[in-house]
Scaffold this active site. Structure first.
Site, PDB file in Angstrom:
ATOM      1  N   ASP A 244      67.454  31.922  19.584  1.00  0.00           N
ATOM      2  CA  ASP A 244      67.766  30.512  19.354  1.00  0.00           C
ATOM      3  C   ASP A 244      66.812  29.831  18.388  1.00  0.00           C
ATOM      4  O   ASP A 244      67.203  29.447  17.308  1.00  0.00           O
ATOM      5  CB  ASP A 244      67.798  29.786  20.699  1.00  0.00           C
ATOM      6  CG  ASP A 244      68.595  28.506  20.652  1.00  0.00           C
ATOM      7  OD1 ASP A 244      68.177  27.606  19.920  1.00  0.00           O
ATOM      8  OD2 ASP A 244      69.619  28.406  21.341  1.00  0.00           O
ATOM      9  N   ASP A 245      65.549  29.647  18.726  1.00  0.00           N
ATOM     10  CA  ASP A 245      64.646  28.910  17.852  1.00  0.00           C
ATOM     11  C   ASP A 245      63.295  29.605  17.812  1.00  0.00           C
ATOM     12  O   ASP A 245      63.033  30.527  18.595  1.00  0.00           O
ATOM     13  CB  ASP A 245      64.495  27.467  18.349  1.00  0.00           C
ATOM     14  CG  ASP A 245      63.965  26.525  17.283  1.00  0.00           C
ATOM     15  OD1 ASP A 245      63.816  26.959  16.126  1.00  0.00           O
ATOM     16  OD2 ASP A 245      63.713  25.358  17.608  1.00  0.00           O
TER      17      ASP A 245
ATOM     18  N   ASP B 220      73.393  23.328  13.948  1.00  0.00           N
ATOM     19  CA  ASP B 220      73.331  22.038  14.622  1.00  0.00           C
ATOM     20  C   ASP B 220      73.247  20.874  13.641  1.00  0.00           C
ATOM     21  O   ASP B 220      72.674  21.008  12.565  1.00  0.00           O
ATOM     22  CB  ASP B 220      72.098  21.965  15.528  1.00  0.00           C
ATOM     23  CG  ASP B 220      72.176  22.894  16.716  1.00  0.00           C
ATOM     24  OD1 ASP B 220      73.237  23.508  16.916  1.00  0.00           O
ATOM     25  OD2 ASP B 220      71.170  23.006  17.446  1.00  0.00           O
TER      26      ASP B 220
ATOM     27  N   ARG C 113      79.837  22.326  20.664  1.00  0.00           N
ATOM     28  CA  ARG C 113      79.279  21.726  21.870  1.00  0.00           C
ATOM     29  C   ARG C 113      79.946  20.385  22.144  1.00  0.00           C
ATOM     30  O   ARG C 113      80.176  19.585  21.231  1.00  0.00           O
ATOM     31  CB  ARG C 113      77.775  21.552  21.702  1.00  0.00           C
ATOM     32  CG  ARG C 113      76.992  22.855  21.826  1.00  0.00           C
ATOM     33  CD  ARG C 113      76.784  23.247  23.279  1.00  0.00           C
ATOM     34  NE  ARG C 113      76.164  22.123  23.959  1.00  0.00           N
ATOM     35  CZ  ARG C 113      74.875  21.802  23.847  1.00  0.00           C
ATOM     36  NH1 ARG C 113      74.061  22.552  23.112  1.00  0.00           N
ATOM     37  NH2 ARG C 113      74.390  20.762  24.492  1.00  0.00           N
TER      38      ARG C 113
ATOM     39  N   ASP D 248      72.528  18.743  26.153  1.00  0.00           N
ATOM     40  CA  ASP D 248      72.080  20.037  26.654  1.00  0.00           C
ATOM     41  C   ASP D 248      72.121  20.131  28.173  1.00  0.00           C
ATOM     42  O   ASP D 248      71.827  19.173  28.901  1.00  0.00           O
ATOM     43  CB  ASP D 248      70.648  20.308  26.198  1.00  0.00           C
ATOM     44  CG  ASP D 248      70.554  20.564  24.708  1.00  0.00           C
ATOM     45  OD1 ASP D 248      71.598  20.585  24.043  1.00  0.00           O
ATOM     46  OD2 ASP D 248      69.425  20.735  24.220  1.00  0.00           O
TER      47      ASP D 248
END
Length: 520
Positions: free
Chosen positions: A88-89, A147, A203, A207
């Site tokens: 992810d990051d 995103d 999405r 979150d």
């Protein structure tokens, strides 16, 4: 990844569509090249896999990814379809290489990202990464997570920017799943439109966290119950190649009971959500793996029709979702958000089945019972019972369930008098709620849905003898709206009311829930 966390990582240096994420996508076999909304031939069913963020956050490295890939291949998940492994990051090196290309953080990925790809390819898997699209293709990308992380921007701005990435990926000639998050700290825009024209999945909420209920409608952080309340109303958006994404799974990460974890997995499967596990698979418990590898629910999620379950009951405590399956079965979820055991019920007719005898296969206990039509269970607090209903035949026509009320478009009292104005009513599946759509018309009990000639916003919609006029022609849109060809107006539940008997009128088309209809 939370927006608060993103802002700390970004330190204000990036705005707009920010490519701060590596997405490593590991698949056991290439999906077929079939036409979809974004014409990339992938995600014909919701993607399945694993993402590191929920379990390790920024503590990601080469060894971890290799170990998780080994675990997903060894614990039975890969065989069920969990194919994508998402880094992810925090994978990237802020300093680019001499050629200006993004590269992995050398302390986290000392062998380099290409070497990680080679490791995965050597196991017969596939690999992907974020950066300039041509670089994606060179590294063998299969999945891109992208995103919107700006403090401003309209939906139109986002559509244009995501569309540019869609087109750039397409230009590589390589099929790449495009997963976007159009929500940002300035606006939660994910549920506001069907993003299937620019992405394979998007999405719909802020979150997720390891909680049943945070009390939030759509702000950080979201519990399972809160996300279900948003995503369950968006069934009209989903289809092969495009899916609502209610965020990664928290199964196995604590914070919820086993009952709540099973509900979490059940509802994601019923909502045709991407099943992206977020726990550490290397030490996953038997109970966690039993949830993640429930083959009956995975089959519901991965059904070839690609339909999201349609919500046909929501009384604030109890929800009923029905998901039509490719072989004629219907998956039915009986959901109890209350604090005590309660009975949740529907009928075979209400979920689109006709006949007098049906089998109910409980997808958690594997018990099989028979019924003449009643579908009911005593459901534990925060629990969900999921039946796969077989037998009988598929009812003709379709029910149109309102996203605002979970009640169905209804010809009151089965009237056949010209000028009868439809209403919403509890979904029953009776003939006066089964509408036949074809040739541009929508018909019930031999009458056509009709917009009065010259109709203006607020005019009633009515039933009338079918005459072939353009005022009896309708377009059923992918956002769930039903638009009159002659009037240009949309079917609208008057005043955004939700009660039985509320009249249906015509109104300027928008995207409010009282204009969205899901067909079952």
């Amino acid at each position: 990844m939370t927006w608060e966390r993103f802002l700390r990582l970004a330190s204000g240096a990036r705005t707009g569509l920010v490519a701060a994420l590596l997405v490593v996508a590991v698949v056991l076999a290439s999906p077929p090249r079939l036409a979809v909304a974004v014409d990339n031939g992938v995600a014909r069913t919701p993607p399945m896999g694993w993402d590191d963020w929920n379990s390790v956050g920024c503590n990601v490295n080469e060894t971890l990814i290799q170990q998780e890939a080994n675990a997903i291949a060894a614990n039975g998940m890969a065989a069920l379809g969990y194919r994508y492994v998402v880094v992810d990051d925090c994978w990237f090196n802020p300093a680019r290489d001499a050629a200006g290309n993004l590269q992995g953080n050398p302390s986290r990925f000392p062998s380099g990202m290409k070497a990680l790809g080679d490791f995965l390819h050597g196991k017969g898997l596939m690999f992907g990464i974020y950066e300039v699209p041509t670089q994606f293709a060179a590294w063998g990308v299969d999945y891109l997570k992208y995103d919107w992380c700006s403090s401003s921007g309209t939906i139109s701005d986002q559509v244009a920017a995501f569309g540019r990435m869609r087109d750039a990926l397409a230009s590589t000639g390589r099929p790449i799943v495009l997963s976007i998050n159009p929500n940002s700290f300035h606006a939660i825009t994910g549920p506001s439109r069907n993003w299937g024209d620019v992405a394979n999945q998007w999405r719909t909420t802020e979150d997720i966290t390891t909680s049943w209920d945070t009390g939030h409608v759509n702000s950080f952080p979201m519990g399972v119950r809160n996300i279900v309340a948003v995503d369950s109303t968006l069934a009209a958006y989903a289809a092969p190649g495009r899916f609502n994404d209610p965020d990664m799974l928290e199964v196995g990460n604590g914070g919820m009971t086993d009952t709540e974890m099973r509900t979490h997995f059940s509802m994601w499967a019923m909502m045709a959500a991407p099943l992206i596990a977020g726990n550490d698979l290397r030490g996953a418990s038997a109970a966690t793996l039993a949830i993640l590898t429930n083959s009956g629910l995975v089959a519901v999620d991965q059904d070839a029709l690609g339909m999201q379950g349609v919500q046909i009951l929501d009384d604030g405590t109890r929800r009923v979702l029905a998901k039509r399956l490719a072989n004629g079965d219907v998956a039915v979820a009986l959901f109890n958000s209350g604090s005590s055991t309660t009975t949740v019920s529907t009928t075979a007719a209400a979920v689109g089945k006709a006949g007098s005898s049906f089998s109910l296969h409980d997808l958690w206990t594997n018990a099989v019972t028979t019924t003449g039509g009643t579908i009911s269970a005593g459901v534990a607090a925060h629990g969900t019972v999921v039946y796969r209903v077989s037998g009988g035949t598929t009812s003709s026509g379709s029910s149109f369930a309102s996203a605002a009320s979970s009640r169905c478009l209804d010809d009151p009292m089965s009237a056949t008098t010209n000028g009868t104005q439809p209403i919403i009513w509890d979904c029953s599946g009776a003939a006066n709620q089964r509408w036949a759509a074809g040739g541009g018309t929508i018909r019930v009990l031999g009458k056509c849905l009709d917009a009065p000639i010259g109709a203006n916003p607020g005019a009633k919609v009515q039933l009338w003898d079918c005459n072939g006029g353009s005022n009896q022609q309708w377009t059923i849109n992918t956002d769930g709206t039903v638009r009159g060809v002659a009037s240009g107006l949309c079917l609208d539940v008057t005043g955004n009311a939700t009660a039985n008997g509320t009249l249906i009128d015509l109104w300027t088309c928008g995207n409010a829930a009282n204009q969205r209809w899901a067909r079952l």
